[in-house]
Design a protein around this motif. Structure first.
Motif, mmCIF file in Angstrom:
data_model
loop_
_atom_site.group_PDB
_atom_site.id
_atom_site.type_symbol
_atom_site.label_atom_id
_atom_site.label_comp_id
_atom_site.label_asym_id
_atom_site.label_seq_id
_atom_site.Cartn_x
_atom_site.Cartn_y
_atom_site.Cartn_z
ATOM 1 N N GLY A 222 1.008 -1.396 -0.443
ATOM 2 C CA GLY A 222 0.208 0.608 0.003
ATOM 3 C C GLY A 222 0.681 0.723 0.385
ATOM 4 N N ALA A 223 -0.094 2.227 -0.698
ATOM 5 C CA ALA A 223 1.413 3.573 -1.144
ATOM 6 C C ALA A 223 1.877 4.269 0.225
ATOM 7 N N GLU A 224 1.336 4.019 2.068
ATOM 8 C CA GLU A 224 1.682 4.584 3.320
ATOM 9 C C GLU A 224 2.865 3.592 3.970
ATOM 10 N N ALA A 225 2.817 2.547 2.854
ATOM 11 C CA ALA A 225 4.444 2.075 3.545
ATOM 12 C C ALA A 225 5.144 2.738 2.830
ATOM 13 N N GLY A 226 5.192 2.508 1.441
ATOM 14 C CA GLY A 226 6.293 3.554 0.273
ATOM 15 C C GLY A 226 6.036 5.291 0.870
ATOM 16 N N ILE A 227 5.275 5.896 1.325
ATOM 17 C CA ILE A 227 5.420 7.185 1.592
ATOM 18 C C ILE A 227 6.198 7.268 3.626
ATOM 19 N N GLU A 228 5.885 6.220 4.182
ATOM 20 C CA GLU A 228 6.459 6.185 5.158
ATOM 21 C C GLU A 228 8.295 6.467 4.716
ATOM 22 N N LEU A 229 8.530 5.497 3.488
ATOM 23 C CA LEU A 229 9.686 5.393 3.750
ATOM 24 C C LEU A 229 10.814 6.550 2.487
ATOM 25 N N LEU A 230 9.831 6.836 2.508
ATOM 26 C CA LEU A 230 10.292 7.963 1.422
ATOM 27 C C LEU A 230 10.545 9.498 2.407
ATOM 28 N N ASP A 231 9.958 9.379 3.152
ATOM 29 C CA ASP A 231 10.094 10.429 4.287
ATOM 30 C C ASP A 231 11.424 10.093 4.443
ATOM 31 N N ARG A 232 11.762 9.041 5.492
ATOM 32 C CA ARG A 232 13.348 8.684 5.719
ATOM 33 C C ARG A 232 14.152 9.465 4.745
ATOM 34 N N LEU A 233 13.859 8.948 3.323
ATOM 35 C CA LEU A 233 14.983 8.927 2.566
ATOM 36 C C LEU A 233 14.887 10.767 2.547
ATOM 37 N N GLU A 234 13.976 11.099 2.627
ATOM 38 C CA GLU A 234 14.011 12.520 1.847
ATOM 39 C C GLU A 234 15.387 13.281 2.828
ATOM 40 N N LEU A 235 15.883 12.877 3.988
ATOM 41 C CA LEU A 235 16.939 12.967 4.922
ATOM 42 C C LEU A 235 18.097 12.877 4.049
ATOM 43 N N ASP A 236 18.620 12.245 3.032
ATOM 44 C CA ASP A 236 19.719 11.165 2.420
ATOM 45 C C ASP A 236 20.003 12.932 1.603
ATOM 46 N N GLN A 237 20.850 13.415 1.234
ATOM 47 C CA GLN A 237 21.069 14.679 0.698
ATOM 48 C C GLN A 237 21.929 14.005 -0.639
ATOM 49 N N ARG A 238 22.189 13.125 -0.568
ATOM 50 C CA ARG A 238 22.349 12.145 -1.975
ATOM 51 C C ARG A 238 21.212 12.135 -3.408
ATOM 52 N N LEU A 239 20.595 12.189 -2.507
ATOM 53 C CA LEU A 239 18.606 12.356 -3.348
ATOM 54 C C LEU A 239 17.561 13.685 -3.014
ATOM 55 N N THR A 240 18.244 14.409 -2.634
ATOM 56 C CA THR A 240 17.631 16.237 -2.583
ATOM 57 C C THR A 240 17.633 16.288 -3.468
ATOM 58 N N ASP A 241 18.652 16.873 -5.905
ATOM 59 C CA ASP A 241 17.744 17.713 -6.578
ATOM 60 C C ASP A 241 17.565 16.613 -7.347
ATOM 61 N N ASP A 242 17.450 15.209 -6.547
ATOM 62 C CA ASP A 242 17.179 13.699 -7.988
ATOM 63 C C ASP A 242 16.176 14.329 -7.801
ATOM 64 N N HIS A 243 15.207 14.008 -9.336
ATOM 65 C CA HIS A 243 14.582 14.062 -10.028
ATOM 66 C C HIS A 243 13.158 12.893 -9.741
ATOM 67 N N ARG A 244 14.101 11.783 -9.487
ATOM 68 C CA ARG A 244 13.731 10.379 -9.299
ATOM 69 C C ARG A 244 12.581 10.327 -8.174
ATOM 70 N N LEU A 245 13.241 10.972 -6.803
ATOM 71 C CA LEU A 245 12.603 11.506 -5.412
ATOM 72 C C LEU A 245 11.487 11.797 -5.986
ATOM 73 N N TYR A 246 11.240 12.643 -6.360
ATOM 74 C CA TYR A 246 10.085 14.096 -6.812
ATOM 75 C C TYR A 246 9.332 12.854 -7.629
ATOM 76 N N ALA A 247 9.216 11.989 -8.609
ATOM 77 C CA ALA A 247 8.708 11.442 -8.971
ATOM 78 C C ALA A 247 7.653 10.025 -8.351
ATOM 79 N N ALA A 248 8.446 9.390 -7.667
ATOM 80 C CA ALA A 248 8.179 8.405 -6.432
ATOM 81 C C ALA A 248 7.255 9.066 -6.150
ATOM 82 N N ARG A 249 7.845 9.938 -4.829
ATOM 83 C CA ARG A 249 6.540 10.978 -4.313
ATOM 84 C C ARG A 249 4.978 11.147 -5.019
ATOM 85 N N ALA A 250 5.315 11.491 -5.963
ATOM 86 C CA ALA A 250 4.115 12.199 -6.962
ATOM 87 C C ALA A 250 3.316 10.646 -7.266
#
Length: 412
Positions: free
Chosen positions: A343-371
């Motif tokens: 389910g989406a909520e399980a993935g969103i929780e993991l993405l919330d943690r991943l936002e703290l990783d500066q290696r992905l801060t400007d990566d479009h893939r993070l925003y595309a996954a969130r979308a």
């Protein structure tokens, strides 16, 4: 890539063998590379009219050796080192070895790959030198493939050859202690060449087909090291991923996500070959990152429809992969797999943690996954906003078109 004729294919196969033979015998990587290019040019000019000689490799080695001799003599003359010239091997001994010495030919090609991927060179130099010396691409082709000016690529290749000459790296197989690190570098370079080619979606006809070259070179390494599980894993990964390419882009150049692709266009021969490689490799128990990624690709390829994908097993494989390497993109893919399986909520929780990783801060893939996950929850306004952010953060026109089309088709 435009179709190649048989002579061109033969020359591409023989080029690294001939260069390896010359470097092993005489050293002087840069001059040997120049001599081999002259021999290849002579062959390309003469063989179509005169016919291919009985032993084309020997022919090329002989011609290249003579050319190298001329270059060495010229250099030696300039440096006034006639005493060394007197100690050169007599010309009659510069003939190639018997054509049935297949083991040595294989060794030379493999050693050349290890030389081009030496850890003392930067990854960019390793890639450029591998494509030039082993794949047989000219500087113009390599520059076009990486979208840099030819002069830039010329300097990059020259610096790589100078580094090899200055470091005194011997032309010999790596010792057992060196092999793990060096083979890892070779596979990493081949993987980078593949991903660079696979990433590009626009104007493929205007670029050298790096995907085909990466697969060809990895096949070569696999043939030389058939028992290495990670070499087989990398080849399987490339085949299973490239199998989807015919369905990946629409007639108008629009990127088609895997879930919407016409699976009838996927290449069954590559899927079968990649799967067979995995089935022969995984039971050995020595599992590495390339084998895991290939197993994930196989699960996608074997699903009869997108909704039949075994996302739970894919998520489990990403967890294994995360234990092998700390890669934020792997964590991102794991989050999406978790969303698809639980389910989406399980993935969103993991993405919330991943936002703290500066290696992905400007990566479009993070925003595309969130979308994508916001779209799964029905939050279309948020999804539309994130698709637009992702589109602004990618330089790929194909990805921009795809992300904006996803935003535009959302209701509301």
């Amino acid at each position: 890539m435009s179709p190649r004729n048989p002579t061109e294919d033969l020359l591409r196969t023989l080029a690294p063998q001939v260069l390896g033979a010359l470097v092993r015998r005489y050293g002087h990587f840069d001059l040997a590379e120049e001599a081999v290019q002259e021999a290849l040019l002579a062959a390309a000019t003469r063989w179509p009219s005169d016919g291919v000689p009985d032993s084309p490799r020997s022919w090329l080695i002989t011609v290249a050796s003579r050319q190298l001799t001329d270059l060495l003599r010229s250099e030696q003359a300039r440096r006034r080192r006639e005493d060394r010239v007197a100690r050169w091997t007599p010309p009659e001994q510069w003939l190639s070895p018997p054509a049935d010495r297949t083991a040595r030919e294989s060794d030379d090609t493999l050693v050349l790959l290890f030389l081009c991927c030496h850890p003392s060179l930067s990854p960019a130099s390793q890639i450029a030198l591998t494509l030039r010396a082993v794949a047989g691409l000219d500087t113009r082709q390599i520059a076009r493939a990486f979208l840099v000016p030819e002069a830039t690529m010329t300097r990059r290749i020259s610096r790589a050859k100078q580094s090899i000459r200055a470091s005194g790296i011997p032309f010999r197989p790596p010792t057992p202690d060196e092999r793990g690190e060096r083979l890892s570098s070779v596979l990493h370079v081949l993987y980078l060449i593949f991903t660079e080619g696979y990433r590009e979606l626009s104007d493929p006809a205007d670029r050298t087909d790096l995907v085909a070259e990466a697969i060809r070179l990895t096949r070569l390494v696999h043939r030389l090291l058939p028992e290495d599980a990670e070499v087989a894993g990398l080849l399987a990964l490339m085949l299973l991923t490239d199998a989807r390419r015919p369905a990946r882009v629409g007639p108008d150049g629009t990127l088609i996500p895997m879930a919407d692709q016409d699976r009838g266009l996927w290449r069954p021969d590559q899927i079968a070959e990649g799967t067979a490689l995995l089935e022969a490799t995984l039971p050995r128990g020595d599992v590495g990152p390339y084998q895991i990624q290939a197993a994930i690709a196989a699960l996608h390829d074997q699903a009869p429809a997108a909704e039949k994908t075994d996302w739970a097993q894919i998520a489990a494989l990403y967890e294994v992969l995360m234990r092998l390497s700390d890669n934020p993109v792997v964590r991102l893919n794991h989050a999406v797999a978790m969303a698809m399986s639980r389910g989406a909520e399980a993935g969103i929780e993991l993405l919330d943690r991943l936002e703290l990783d500066q290696r992905l801060t400007d990566d479009h893939r993070l925003y595309a996954a969130r979308a994508h996950l916001a779209e799964m929850t029905g939050d279309h306004a948020r999804a539309r906003e994130l698709y637009e952010v992702a589109a602004r953060r990618t330089t790929s026109l194909a990805h921009q078109r795809h992300l904006r089309s996803r935003a535009a088709r959302l209701p509301g």
